[in-house]
Design an enzyme around this catalytic site. Structure first.
Site, PDB file in Angstrom:
ATOM      1  N   THR A 184      -2.798   1.268  -4.525  1.00 28.99           N
ATOM      2  CA  THR A 184      -3.109   2.455  -3.678  1.00 28.99           C
ATOM      3  C   THR A 184      -4.640   2.821  -4.010  1.00 28.99           C
ATOM      4  O   THR A 184      -4.916   2.741  -5.232  1.00 28.99           O
ATOM      5  CB  THR A 184      -2.144   3.666  -3.531  1.00 28.99           C
ATOM      6  OG1 THR A 184      -2.773   4.644  -2.788  1.00 28.99           O
ATOM      7  CG2 THR A 184      -1.795   4.085  -5.063  1.00 28.99           C
TER       8      THR A 184
ATOM      9  N   ASP B  87       0.914  -1.000   0.067  1.00 30.39           N
ATOM     10  CA  ASP B  87      -0.129   0.026   0.179  1.00 30.39           C
ATOM     11  C   ASP B  87       0.886   1.144  -0.140  1.00 30.39           C
ATOM     12  O   ASP B  87       1.990   0.890   0.366  1.00 30.39           O
ATOM     13  CB  ASP B  87      -0.933  -0.141   1.236  1.00 30.39           C
ATOM     14  CG  ASP B  87      -1.721   1.212   1.567  1.00 30.39           C
ATOM     15  OD1 ASP B  87      -2.241   1.644   0.503  1.00 30.39           O
ATOM     16  OD2 ASP B  87      -1.570   1.676   2.542  1.00 30.39           O
TER      17      ASP B  87
ATOM     18  N   ASP C 175      -5.152   5.931  -3.712  1.00 35.57           N
ATOM     19  CA  ASP C 175      -4.822   7.337  -3.931  1.00 35.57           C
ATOM     20  C   ASP C 175      -4.849   7.776  -5.292  1.00 35.57           C
ATOM     21  O   ASP C 175      -4.919   6.895  -6.270  1.00 35.57           O
ATOM     22  CB  ASP C 175      -3.648   7.823  -3.027  1.00 35.57           C
ATOM     23  CG  ASP C 175      -3.638   9.377  -2.446  1.00 35.57           C
ATOM     24  OD1 ASP C 175      -4.518   9.977  -2.869  1.00 35.57           O
ATOM     25  OD2 ASP C 175      -3.032   9.366  -1.505  1.00 35.57           O
TER      26      ASP C 175
END
Length: 1031
Positions: free
Chosen positions: A661, A376, A663
């Site tokens: 991730t 991650d 994001d």
């Protein structure tokens, strides 16, 4: 911060992951008793068994293995008289020992699990009731309760709705749920906002109608109805009104009504049930035992065949099966299980990786052969703390070390009276100086104004909130914004002297270094969106009346908006290569007429019904032309300690690292460069967003043409590729040196892990620290949780828990490698030990006309695999081929293990041949050299066998440990001491004679010396890679 909704699995029989009969619901505020259906209890349960299923469950899990079932049948067969081969205890004691160890280990793990769950289920929350505010345990919360949720520190455990909030809105952190680091704005229900106090919520008659529980964390549909109003009030509810479980309130206090509990929570429905993991090594050993069992059956049939199937031959087959049962060693399971406990204990006790916890002690050796590491980003590789690194003005750049210059420029801009500047402007240098100074000041002012940050004041024990707000108290100020980047920029302007001290919907206050307050009126704000990749703001300076349009955004977008210049593209590229997030800041001064004209067109566009967003965008774009470029800012998401060297070690060890991730794409790419996940000379192929099959086909072909190129892909495109071109995509991705998947949903991370395992057949390791990584950690062959700021959810669900990412290097290179090599040596030695004695039995039986008579009786057979040889053989778990520092320095040593050579059919075959050779030599030697009595055969052969085993351990050891020497001597002493009691099997007087001593010595030398010579020659002429490093 413990209770970040640690909902790992619901009960195994729940249908939480597959839909089931979930129905929409009507929830009355503050009246849980008015429910029309049964809702699940708000408890979490991570246990595998309950009180009644524990013993049956553990026994079933043990006996479903061929290995243990075989021993159970053997032990049971001893109750039949015709098959009995000696005392019952010779079969039941070892089996009982194995089972007791397993049951105790499982019980301890279950107990720990129970206590962890209990701790979470007993967390205390505040509930509004008719008696005022009462404390309630997490497990006692019901649908319809009104819960008061405080600021950070308490993580919300339910799904609820802000029905009342003092400020009219609040910020949430959702990193536990979706991995996104920015704060989300949440709004309360409008009609309850007008109530004087929270307690009035219980007086009104209102209810929420909510959709059925589902897996989607980004949407919600519901309505809020107040019946006793005149007329009744109806309001629609969306995602903006919700607080999901596993999210954290960043500011203020909220009163919410509970809508979903227990297994109907979004965070639980997004978590897959943990699978029962079995180590690859255990499967390989299981395979070898099946081969040994095959050999056992063959040998028994051969023995009966050589008797020409005389008499009751089927009983003879059974007797032979029992007689040679040693071929499949029962002690293998015990030794390996105890070895694993030792390895787990060593990991816990390693002072170089403090705080490491082994939660699954069943497969530490898996760590020794990882091929893919999936990590991650937020909180694992990065600290999720933004730091301002660079201000670039084109002709001059300021780094961390020259911020004091910026400070002095800002200071001089606000302290020198303007007329002095006019007077001092002589020819030459000062003119340049002035322009730099004013440019720095303009840039800092722009950065201090173009953002969505709100300063909030909280009491700090000395000053109360109201006073702090009035005097703009520095110690009480906290900045709040939806993105940590923005906060870092505003904190930086504060550090150089221009401080944001106040903000509301329509104005902003800045404080200069001299303490003067500057007032700005906010005329318009154009928020950041994923499409526009920029944000703008129009402000009026109250002191001068100047109207300025400020803007900041990504370089791709801003390049076409700012006036022509020759440095923007190059400098953006340079900063991006360093892993900084670059923002371009620009401004444009507007006259009053220009602004009025713009406002009229803007309002008109906002009122249009058709193509509203397009028309609004067109109006804003009319302003976004020929803007003056002020500066570039570089912000770095700080990496965790020693991330770069750790990734370097893993890469050199032949492990491919993938970053998954939740994001944004830009952020993920920056971090990948910054952490050197993608090396400097590697290209990055950013996979374009694809939605259809043909687009995916074209994009995959474009990627195929590139060589040695890292791949960056978003979750949506990934889903399309996996839907149509799963095989091709995985093949290309596996060849890529590094892969970055951004905007990944938690379930998608687990899907990638599963695909890697299926496609490559290699072992995977997943590392994460948030609740959104739990599925991936449970799916991987080895799950490693990092105890981070995001709470302990991942580390509790993981097999191994570490405190920092950098500890992963040592965990794999040293402990993983050692555990695997030691387990391999131990298992093969135990097999060798039992094959030796079985070979002797076979030789003995064939010499004595294939009689099914045991060579060694009762205690000799039990003592052989326990007190006489157990300690030296088990002491192999302390053996190591190289020092841990060398293993860390040369990660290439780890690469050798990925081929699985320490335990393969080749090494197994070598050990089998050694066993047959030694067993035959000892038995034939004893038969040749004995003179008068049968008892002497037993004495000579057994003593030679024990000595051979002890010498073989000494031959196998690579680095001596004092405990190994103790074990060897202790075993020998035990054997000599026990001879006194074994007179029924061994003639004690014969042992004392010289003839016995020379015969034993001769046999032992013949059985061991050739192997010592072979080992020496091999070390001399084809040494293994590690021996080159140790010499």
């Amino acid at each position: 911060d413990e209770g970040v909704g640690k909902k790992k699995n619901c009960c195994p029989w729940s249908r939480c992951c597959g839909g089931g009969d979930f129905r929409p619901r009507t929830v009355w505020l503050g009246h849980p008793e008015k429910r029309e259906q049964r809702y699940p209890r708000n408890v979490i349960n991570n246990q595998k068994y309950n009180f009644f299923t524990f013993l049956p469950g553990v026994l079933f899990n043990q006996f479903k293995y061929f290995f243990n079932l075989y021993f159970l049948l053997l032990a049971c067969s001893q109750f039949v008289n015709e098959l009995r081969l000696g005392a019952l205890y010779t079969y039941w004691v070892p089996l009982g020992f194995v089972l007791i160890i397993t049951i105790v280990r499982e019980a301890v793990e279950e107990m720990r699990c129970f206590l962890r769950d209990k701790e979470v289920n007993s967390q205390i929350y505040s509930k509004l009731s008719t008696r005022g505010t009462v404390k309630v345990k997490s497990s006692g919360i019901q649908v319809g309760d009104l819960i008061i949720v405080e600021k950070v520190g308490l993580c919300i455990f339910r799904h609820c709705f802000p029905v009342l909030h003092p400020k009219g809105s609040c910020f949430l952190r959702t990193d536990q749920l979706d991995g996104e680091t920015d704060w989300k704005l949440r709004l309360p229900v409008a009609c309850t906002q007008r109530l004087p106090t929270a307690a009035d919520l219980l007086q009104i008659r209102s209810f929420v109608y909510a959709e059925e529980p589902n897996i989607d964390i980004h949407n919600f549909i519901g309505t809020f109805t107040r019946e006793d109003g005149d007329p009744p009030v109806n309001e629609s509810l969306s995602i903006e009104n919700t607080l999901w479980a596993s999210t954290v309130i960043a500011s203020g206090t909220v009163v919410g009504v509970v809508i979903y509990t227990g297994k109907e929570l979004r965070s639980v429905m997004n978590t897959s049930n943990p699978r029962h993991k079995i180590g690859l090594f255990d499967l390989e050993v299981n395979c070898l035992t099946k081969i040994l069992f095959g050999a056992l059956v063959v040998v028994s049939l051969v023995m009966v065949a050589l008797q020409h199937f005389a008499g009751r031959w089927y009983l003879q087959i059974f007797r032979f099966l029992l007689l040679f049962s040693n071929i499949v060693p029962i002690s293998l399971r015990v030794n390996l299980d105890m070895g694993k406990m030792v390895f787990s204990w060593m990991i816990k006790k390693d002072s170089k990786i403090p705080g490491t916890v082994v939660r699954a002690s069943t497969f530490p050796e898996q760590l020794g052969r990882i091929s893919y590491l999936l990590t991650d980003k937020t909180g694992t590789l990065t600290q999720n703390e933004m730091v301002f690194r660079r201000l670039h003005l084109g002709t001059v750049a300021y780094g961390m070390d020259s911020m004091d210059e910026v400070q002095s420029h800002v200071f001089s801009a606000y302290t020198q009276p303007p007329q002095d500047l006019q007077a001092s402007r002589g020819p030459g240098a000062p003119k340049v100086r002035k322009t730099i100074s004013s440019r720095v000041h303009e840039a800092v002012k722009a950065i201090a104004l173009v953002h969505n940050v709100t300063p909030v004041y909280e009491s700090n024990g000395v000053t109360d909130q109201a006073e702090a707000e009035m005097h703009y108290e520095d110690t009480c100020r906290v900045y709040q914004a939806s993105s940590p980047d923005e906060v870092s920029l505003v904190q930086w302007t504060e550090s150089v002297g221009l401080t944001l001290v106040g903000r509301d919907q329509s104005s902003m206050q800045l404080r200069t270094p001299s303490g003067q307050i500057l007032n700005f009126t906010i005329l318009q704000i154009f928020p950041f969106t994923y499409e526009s990749k920029r944000m703008g703001i129009i402000v009026r300076d109250e002191s001068t009346g100047e109207i300025t349009f400020y803007m900041k955004g990504a370089d791709v977008m801003m390049a076409g908006i700012v006036q022509y210049n020759d440095w923007l593209e190059e400098e953006c590229g340079n900063m991006a290569r360093e892993g900084l997030r670059v923002l371009v800041v620009a401004k444009k001064s507007l006259t009053e007429e220009q602004y009025q004209d713009f406002e009229a067109r803007y309002v008109q566009a906002k009122l249009s019904v058709h193509d509203r967003s397009l028309k609004v965008a067109t109006v804003i774009e009319s302003l976004e032309m020929e803007m003056e470029l002020l500066c570039l800012t570089g912000v770095e998401d700080q990496l965790q300690a020693d991330v770069r060297p750790t990734l370097e070690i893993l890469r050199n060890a032949g492990i491919k690292v993938w970053m998954l991730t939740g994001d944004k794409l830009e952020t993920a790419t920056c971090t990948a460069k910054n952490a050197h996940l993608v090396t400097r000379n590697q290209d990055i192929h950013v996979f374009r967003p694809v939605t259809t099959r043909s687009e995916a086909h074209l994009e995959l072909n474009a990627f195929r043409r590139k060589h040695d190129c890292a791949l960056v892909i978003s979750g949506d495109s990934l889903e399309v590729c996996l839907k149509y071109y799963e095989y091709e995509f995985m093949e290309l991705a596996c060849q890529s040196p590094a892969v970055v998947c951004c905007r990944c949903a938690p379930t998608q991370k687990a899907q990638i892990v599963r695909l890697l395992q299926e496609r490559t057949g290699k072992l995977t390791c997943a590392v994460g620290d948030g609740g959104n990584d739990v599925s991936m950690i449970q799916e991987a062959d080895c799950g490693v949780g990092v105890e981070g700021k995001e709470g302990k959810q991942a580390s509790l669900a993981a097999d191994f828990s570490i405190t920092q990412f950098k500890h992963l290097g040592r965990l794999l290179m040293v402990h993983g490698r050692n555990s695997y090599k030691r387990s391999a040596a131990l298992s093969q030695f135990v097999i060798h030990r039992s094959l030796c004695i079985s070979t002797m039995q076979a030789v003995f039986s064939s010499v004595f006309y294939f009689a099914s008579v045991p060579l060694y009786q009762g205690f000799l057979i039990i003592g052989y695999s326990t007190i006489y040889t157990m300690f030296p053989v088990f002491s192999l778990v302390l053996d190591k081929d190289v020092k841990s520092e060398v293993a860390m320095l040369y990660p290439e040593l780890y690469k050798d293990l990925l081929k699985g050579r320490p335990l393969s059919f080749k090494t197994f075959l070598i050990w089998v041949l050694i066993s047959i050779y030694q067993g035959s030599i000892i038995m034939y030697g004893a038969l040749l050299l004995f003179e008068s009595e049968f008892v002497h055969i037993v004495a000579i052969s057994f003593t030679s066998l024990i000595l051979t085993e002890l010498l073989m351990v000494a031959l196998t050891v690579q680095t001596w440990h004092w405990l190994m020497i103790v074990a060897e001597l202790l075993s020998l002493a035990c054997y000599i001491a026990s001879l006194v009691f074994l007179h029924e099997f061994i003639d004690v007087y014969f042992i004392a004679t010289l003839s016995f001593v020379w015969k034993v010595t001769a046999i032992t030398l013949v059985s061991c010396l050739p192997l010592y010579i072979l080992k020496y020659l091999r070390r001399r002429f084809s040494p293994p890679s590690y021996s080159k490093l140790t010499s």
